[in-house]
Design an enzyme around this catalytic site. Structure first.
Site, PDB file in Angstrom:
ATOM      1  N   ASP A 203       0.832  -1.199   0.000  1.00 34.61           N
ATOM      2  CA  ASP A 203       0.000   0.000   0.000  1.00 34.61           C
ATOM      3  C   ASP A 203       0.867   1.250   0.000  1.00 34.61           C
ATOM      4  OD1 ASP A 203      -2.526  -0.966  -0.153  1.00 34.61           O
ATOM      5  OD2 ASP A 203      -3.053  -0.675   1.946  1.00 34.61           O
ATOM      6  N   LYS A 225      -3.478   3.190  -3.227  1.00 34.68           N
ATOM      7  CA  LYS A 225      -4.614   3.996  -3.650  1.00 34.68           C
ATOM      8  C   LYS A 225      -4.496   5.387  -3.051  1.00 34.68           C
ATOM      9  CE  LYS A 225      -7.531  -0.140  -3.341  1.00 34.68           C
ATOM     10  NZ  LYS A 225      -8.677  -0.765  -2.633  1.00 34.68           N
ATOM     11  N   MET A 332      -9.374   9.827   6.203  1.00 31.63           N
ATOM     12  CA  MET A 332      -9.566  10.173   4.791  1.00 31.63           C
ATOM     13  C   MET A 332     -10.622  11.260   4.642  1.00 31.63           C
ATOM     14  SD  MET A 332      -9.390   6.269   3.281  1.00 31.63           S
ATOM     15  CE  MET A 332     -10.449   5.601   4.574  1.00 31.63           C
TER      16      MET A 332
END
Length: 425
Positions: A203, A225, A332
């Protein structure tokens, strides 16, 4: 005996007869080690320890309750003396020497034909260390090497070959939570599995520094991502894990935080199991708790907050308690910060509720921005707050040493920050 006289080797004693002369604690330890190696053990001693007698009663070894005889060496491949009487041990060693049988003389390591090393087993690796006949030194070195293997500081990676049928051995997948990004915050188990990996599926927010320590032939597959940009879809990530494991590889899915805290680890584990792949989940230090701590913000604090909620978007905020004494952690959430603040205010959370934003927690460029529910969106926009960032909303922000003085009272103790860089308004 000089250390140059030693030729290191390993004996395969499965099914072979061996002799232990003596019945005390040393003899007991040596007999157990020989049994672990699969040897057929005979113990000769007038008196044996309770554990040795128990092993004999269970049929795991043979105990001859008498004094040693030279004929006891007939047909034996290996001998261990441990009577505690130098004269007896010396006689056994001399008889063994005459018959060309390797013998460890516990009473006199200098003249002993063989030495018993300090041994440890990590995974399927057996460590055996001789240290010039100094057992304490050997044990200290053994423990140090074993610890380095356990923690991943030394590689445990297998360099496997196909079996006789040409079929690769079964692979596996480990979903490893790497913590908030600092290489020192991965768990010992996670670090060890990373050192065993053939393939690492990485990641963007994991402990990237550890990737530089991998062996050159370990393949790293990047699947990171960013918000709104998923170059490798989740279904494809799932397929990569399974395909690599079915090729016989040990696969580590290195994730930031914890695999099961908003990390889609549950989906990956389920997909692996559905496709017959063994999977292990290693919890990590979730950023929801660790990153606020990097700025001295506890998610709970006596007198300020007894609970907390972790959410990823403003849509869920209507379901969390809108009180300053219930901490809200937004992950996020930078892009939706203004909407999130408005949603909480609309639910009744006071506009003067403290808010802290921690960017790049535990990393050298960590930055902390502190304001209130009514001001934080403008502050974040003004200073260019960007992901990765964790947003903490609630009275616990007052505890941070980065909080403005007017946020504090005499009752709030402070926690030393990990990084000095700070911006407050």
């Amino acid at each position: 005996m000089a250390i140059q006289d030693i030729y290191p080797t390993a004996l395969r004693l499965l099914g072979r007869p061996v002799l232990v002369v003596g019945g005390g604690p040393v003899a007991e330890r040596r007999a157990k080690g020989l049994l672990d190696a699969g040897a057929k053990v005979t113990v000769v001693a007038p008196v044996a320890s309770e554990n040795l007698r128990g092993l004999a009663d269970a049929g795991l070894l043979t105990w001859e309750p008498r004094e040693y005889r030279t004929s006891d060496l007939d047909g034996v491949w290996f001998v261990q003396t441990a009577t505690g009487t130098a004269a007896v041990d010396t006689q056994v060693a001399a008889d063994a020497e005459a018959q060309r049988i390797w013998c460890v003389n516990a009473s006199d390591h200098e003249s002993s034909a063989a030495w018993t090393p300090a041994v440890a087993v990590v995974d399927d690796v057996k460590i055996a260390i001789n240290a010039g006949g100094d057992p304490r030194r050997a044990m200290a070195l053994r423990d140090a090497v074993a610890t380095a293997l356990e923690t991943g500081d030394l590689p445990l990676r297998r360099h496997r070959k196909p079996d006789a049928a040409g079929k690769a051995p079964a692979g596996s997948v480990a979903l490893v939570g790497g913590g908030p990004g600092d290489s020192g915050l991965i768990t010992v188990r996670g670090r060890r599995l990373l050192g065993q990996a053939d393939v690492v599926v990485a990641d963007r927010l994991g402990p990237r520094g550890l990737l530089k320590e991998l062996a050159p032939d370990v393949r790293v597959i990047e699947v990171g991502k960013t918000p709104g940009h998923h170059p490798v879809p989740q279904l494809e990530i799932n397929r990569i894990l399974v395909d690599e494991a079915l090729k016989g590889n040990r696969v580590v899915r290195l994730k930031g935080g914890d695999p099961y805290v908003l990390g889609r680890g549950g989906e990956e584990a389920e997909f692996c199991r559905q496709n017959g792949v063994e999977v292990e989940v290693v919890s990590g230090v979730t950023s929801a708790i660790s990153v606020p701590a990097a700025a001295g913000i506890p998610v709970t604090h006596r007198g300020l907050a007894k609970g907390f909620s972790v959410v990823t978007g403003h849509e869920e905020l209507s379901e969390v308690p809108a009180r300053p004494d219930h901490t809200v952690v937004l992950l996020m959430g930078v892009a939706q910060l203004r909407d999130s603040a408005a949603a909480l205010a609309g639910s009744g959370l006071p506009l003067d509720t403290p808010v802290g934003i921690v960017e790049n927690g535990y990393l050298p460029d960590q930055r902390v921005t502190i304001g209130t529910l009514g001001t934080i969106a403008d502050q974040a926009e003004a200073v260019g707050v960007a992901n990765p960032a964790v947003i903490v909303i609630g009275d616990v922000v007052r505890v941070s040493p980065f909080a403005p003085q007017h946020f504090k009272t005499a009752d709030y103790s402070t926690i030393s920050p990990n990084r000095p860089r700070v911006r407050t308004n």
